[in-house]
Design a protein around this motif. Sequence first.
Motif, short mmCIF file in Angstrom:
data_model
loop_
_atom_site.label_atom_id
_atom_site.label_comp_id
_atom_site.label_asym_id
_atom_site.label_seq_id
_atom_site.Cartn_x
_atom_site.Cartn_y
_atom_site.Cartn_z
N ARG A 102 0.79 -1.13 -0.02
CA ARG A 102 -0.08 0.11 0.04
C ARG A 102 0.83 1.27 -0.12
N GLN A 103 0.82 2.38 -0.96
CA GLN A 103 1.11 3.55 -0.88
C GLN A 103 0.20 4.60 -1.15
N VAL A 105 -0.23 8.99 -0.92
CA VAL A 105 0.31 10.07 -1.77
C VAL A 105 1.71 10.58 -1.38
N ARG A 108 4.23 7.68 -1.97
CA ARG A 108 4.70 7.67 -3.47
C ARG A 108 5.59 8.50 -3.90
N ASN A 111 8.95 7.34 -2.52
CA ASN A 111 9.52 5.82 -2.89
C ASN A 111 9.22 4.91 -1.59
N ALA A 113 6.56 2.32 0.90
CA ALA A 113 5.49 1.45 0.79
C ALA A 113 5.34 0.82 2.13
N GLU A 134 10.13 1.12 -1.96
CA GLU A 134 9.17 0.74 -2.89
C GLU A 134 9.88 -0.60 -3.32
N GLU A 314 -3.16 -4.19 -8.94
CA GLU A 314 -2.80 -3.18 -8.93
C GLU A 314 -4.10 -2.15 -9.08
N GLN A 319 -4.25 6.63 -3.28
CA GLN A 319 -3.30 5.66 -2.60
C GLN A 319 -3.27 4.28 -3.16
N ARG A 320 -2.27 3.92 -3.69
CA ARG A 320 -2.07 2.71 -4.52
C ARG A 320 -1.89 1.47 -3.93
#
Length: 554
Positions: A102-103, A105, A108, A111, A113, A134, A314, A319-320
């Motif tokens: 999970r990342q 803002v 990210r 870099n 996670a 990351e 993905e 939020q990635r």
Amino acid sequence: MNTPHRLHPLSAVTIMLRGGFIGFTIPFFLVSIASGIFEIGSPAWGLYLGPVGFAIGAGYGIAYYYRFEYELTENTFDVSSGVISRRSREIPYRRIQNVDVRQGVLARLLNLATVSVETAGGGDTEATLSFVSEAEANRLQRDIRRRTAGRGDSSRPTSGRAAESTTALSGLRAGDPLPEPRSAHVGELRSNEEASVEVSEPSFDQGKPELLFDLKPRELLLYSFTTLRPAAAAGLFALFFFFSEAAIDVLLTTARPFGGPAELTEGTTTSYGILGLVSIINGIVVTYAVSVAYTFATYYGFQLGRADDDFVYERGLLQRYSGSIPAEKVQSVTVTDNPVQRAIEYAGLWVETAGYGPDTSGGSKSAVPLARSRRVYTFAENLTNVETPRFTSPPALARRRYLARYSIVAGVFVALAFGLTQVSPLERWYLAAIVFVVVPPAAHLKYVHLGYYVGEDHLVIRRGFWRRRTTVIPYYRIQTISNRRSIFQRRLGLTSVVVDTASSRTFAWAAPTIYDVDLADGRGVAQTARERLQTALAERGVGDDETGFSVDFT
């Protein structure tokens, strides 16, 4: 022996700041309460104790960073943490269900996670690493996935055609033509006139998973506008309509063009009615708008791929998220749709594992958020190798039961309307009786969307109208089958069959249930499931006491 790893150095700063903030706010908050409510001391003490608390919290954060270690060994993923109380965990690879990354803002941009490791036991994530780089997060996800491959889930045997489900699941590759179903008609699992399916082109970039599905912009917008998430707007709704004085002014301003008052005064019955109506409309609009925005941001850029024997995904705008779905640990597959999605011939696909995590609903993960029904149903068939379902409906007595149940609910609604007119300026309570008009269609719609199929290797259960769910469960994944009967079902000779797998039920996702079937049929389903599990055990040479399977004929 491998050297234990630490979190990323920047995580020490984030942990320190977080601990310092908590350490600062707690004494400041306590001093404010003591001086304001109990008249003890002065609020100025908070300004002196706050920095002390910040220093203590920051020191705790730094100590936590230096005391946190993790390591990949041959058979386990080891994590040690704790400042005052030391905790060491050895997580066997065969127990790991999912590894999610999970990342946010800020993460990210830096870099960084967060890595979450989910297992088949417990109600929380087994291990959380906040934060690693990351590249390190991707390495952990890849290495753990490689080590879990082949170790499987020893608590469940696979045999005969049941083993083919896992083979079909893990053998699915992008670019390969999906095999046609074994029949032109697959009940409600597939339309009988749709025989083809499109698959996204695979990604041939070195080291990347093969792409199986990506959510197109059109599908993302359709999913956002046809999916309602009331919880996404609950906080905003409460804040706006219950805790803000400015909300009253906004409502009054909105109501004026429709004849609303400049301000509220006693005896303005019409004004109260208009204000209440506008409040409800505003609440619905705000909730829906926030729900659309939340769904769009959550599933933006969704991609599903295949890496070795796992499915990986993905998604996310702000939020990635990225995670894996181990093929051999899938407990069940569920196709979902609502009335709007059914009208435009779209559906979604969820898979359930036994993992628990911050981004799961009791282990439920979206494999295909929304796509054409023909794509989703064909994908579900290839994931499970399910036989052609021939759904059986509950007896007609069940429909009469729903008619009586909804009539009682409508009667209660009219009674509440009558009681409200006795204590408020509202009149014409009898208009609430119009609710009885929707009782017969509601009972019919609930009935026609119920069904079950007892196959050779799978149990398929369909239920729900507003969110219909068709769940495919391999027999070897069943943990318990229970016949549940209410006092009313006992009088009618009916029962409901509840099927539990290793994935947990949640508030939103109840265990798959066959509702309101004849008692003899319900007990027959449970007995058949046990016999077919026994067949699988005999072929594998596994004892019945090793499965944890149980049948409850309550």
